[in-house]
Design an enzyme around this catalytic site. Sequence first.
Site, PDB file in Angstrom:
ATOM      1  N   GLY A 127       0.820  -1.212   0.000  1.00 14.23           N
ATOM      2  CA  GLY A 127       0.000   0.000   0.000  1.00 14.23           C
ATOM      3  C   GLY A 127       0.852   1.259   0.000  1.00 14.23           C
TER       4      GLY A 127
ATOM      5  CE1 TYR B 227      -8.858   5.301   7.666  1.00  8.17           C
ATOM      6  CE2 TYR B 227      -9.083   7.589   8.277  1.00  8.17           C
ATOM      7  CZ  TYR B 227      -8.293   6.518   7.929  1.00  8.17           C
ATOM      8  OH  TYR B 227      -6.921   6.677   7.850  1.00  8.17           O
TER       9      TYR B 227
ATOM     10  CB  ILE C 265      -4.093  -9.371   0.727  1.00  4.70           C
ATOM     11  CG1 ILE C 265      -4.132  -8.058  -0.068  1.00  4.70           C
ATOM     12  CG2 ILE C 265      -4.333  -9.113   2.200  1.00  4.70           C
ATOM     13  CD1 ILE C 265      -5.490  -7.391  -0.091  1.00  4.70           C
TER      14      ILE C 265
HETATM   15  C1  AKB Z   1      -7.610   9.716   4.536  1.00  8.74           C
HETATM   16  O1  AKB Z   1      -7.720  10.804   3.958  1.00  8.74           O
HETATM   17  O2  AKB Z   1      -8.542   8.910   4.674  1.00  8.74           O
HETATM   18  C2  AKB Z   1      -6.269   9.374   5.142  1.00  8.74           C
HETATM   19  C3  AKB Z   1      -6.157   9.852   6.547  1.00  8.74           C
HETATM   20  C4  AKB Z   1      -5.885  11.272   6.825  1.00  8.74           C
HETATM   21  O3  AKB Z   1      -6.262   9.097   7.457  1.00  8.74           O
HETATM   22  N1  AKB Z   1      -5.233   9.923   4.330  1.00  8.74           N
END
Ligand code: AKB
Length: 317
Positions: free
Chosen positions: A11, A143, A35
Amino acid sequence: MKNILVIGSTGQIGSELAMHLRGIYGSEHVVAGYIPGAEPKGELKESGPSAIADVVNAQTIADAVKLYNIDTIYNLAALLSVVAESKPRLAWQIGIDGLWNILEIARENKCAVFTPSSIGSFGLETPHDMTPQDTVQRPRTIYGVSKVTTELLSDWYFHKYGVDTRSVRFPGIISYVTPPGGGTTDYAVDIYYYAVRGERFTCPIKAGTRMDMMYMPDALQAAQMLMEADPSRLKHRNGFNIAAMSFGPETIYEAIKAHKPGFEMVYDVDPLKQSIAESWPDMMDDTCARQEWDWAPKFGLEEMTADMLDKLTKKLL
Ligand code: AKB
């Protein structure tokens, strides 16, 4: 002697982190975990060992840890903020179920674990200016929710079982080697590609929207420094605010224009990216990282821009 497994080694961050760690600890001591379908290529493949290490398949991690006598795991497996919003279940499986697998294997095999958190772990209610180390964390993206959980679960494994977990809250990371995919801060990488190709850039983020950003060499240095830090100095563990620079689109545009006067940028704001960006800090306060493990970035916007344009010109033209 350290034996390291980098999970997510193909990545954006993992590909450079694996090579950085090979330079420090010796190539044979750093295993590039991948992976199936995302195998290492080129220098990463040829310069050292690699192994399947799929966070949702715990056996693959356990096998790699045993085979290579691993004592330190850098876990870079994650979906970034924008793509995670459209695949929330997968984001949780990789980010949290996967982390659980890693922490269990680390507990059984006495490994240290680095799993990055992010500016995404903050939300609208967090103070945006000089965001403190310890403050409100109520993100509304999956996230962000998974990053807060990452911090808490990693802390829990440390306090409960003594697993040596450590992490930083990464800003948007800017690099010229492997492009990011599906993040809110990706525009700050894409803009350099457009500038070097001589194309007009359409920016998905509104002028004036500041976010923390960092050049890749500083991000790699931060991860490795924290994992080497004297544990007796660490009052925090997961995750440290680290800051290097903060800007909005108009500022990075001006920095690039100083090198490429003909470069053009227009705006076409993406509502999802914009709402995520507005919920993140304008700039974090990284005093604790500076005090507890001597964090100090080397690159500001000007130095990064000169280097990005130089390296991308060599890569693309
Ligand atoms: C995103 O933009 O999702 C990432 C981060 C800041 O965690 N680059």
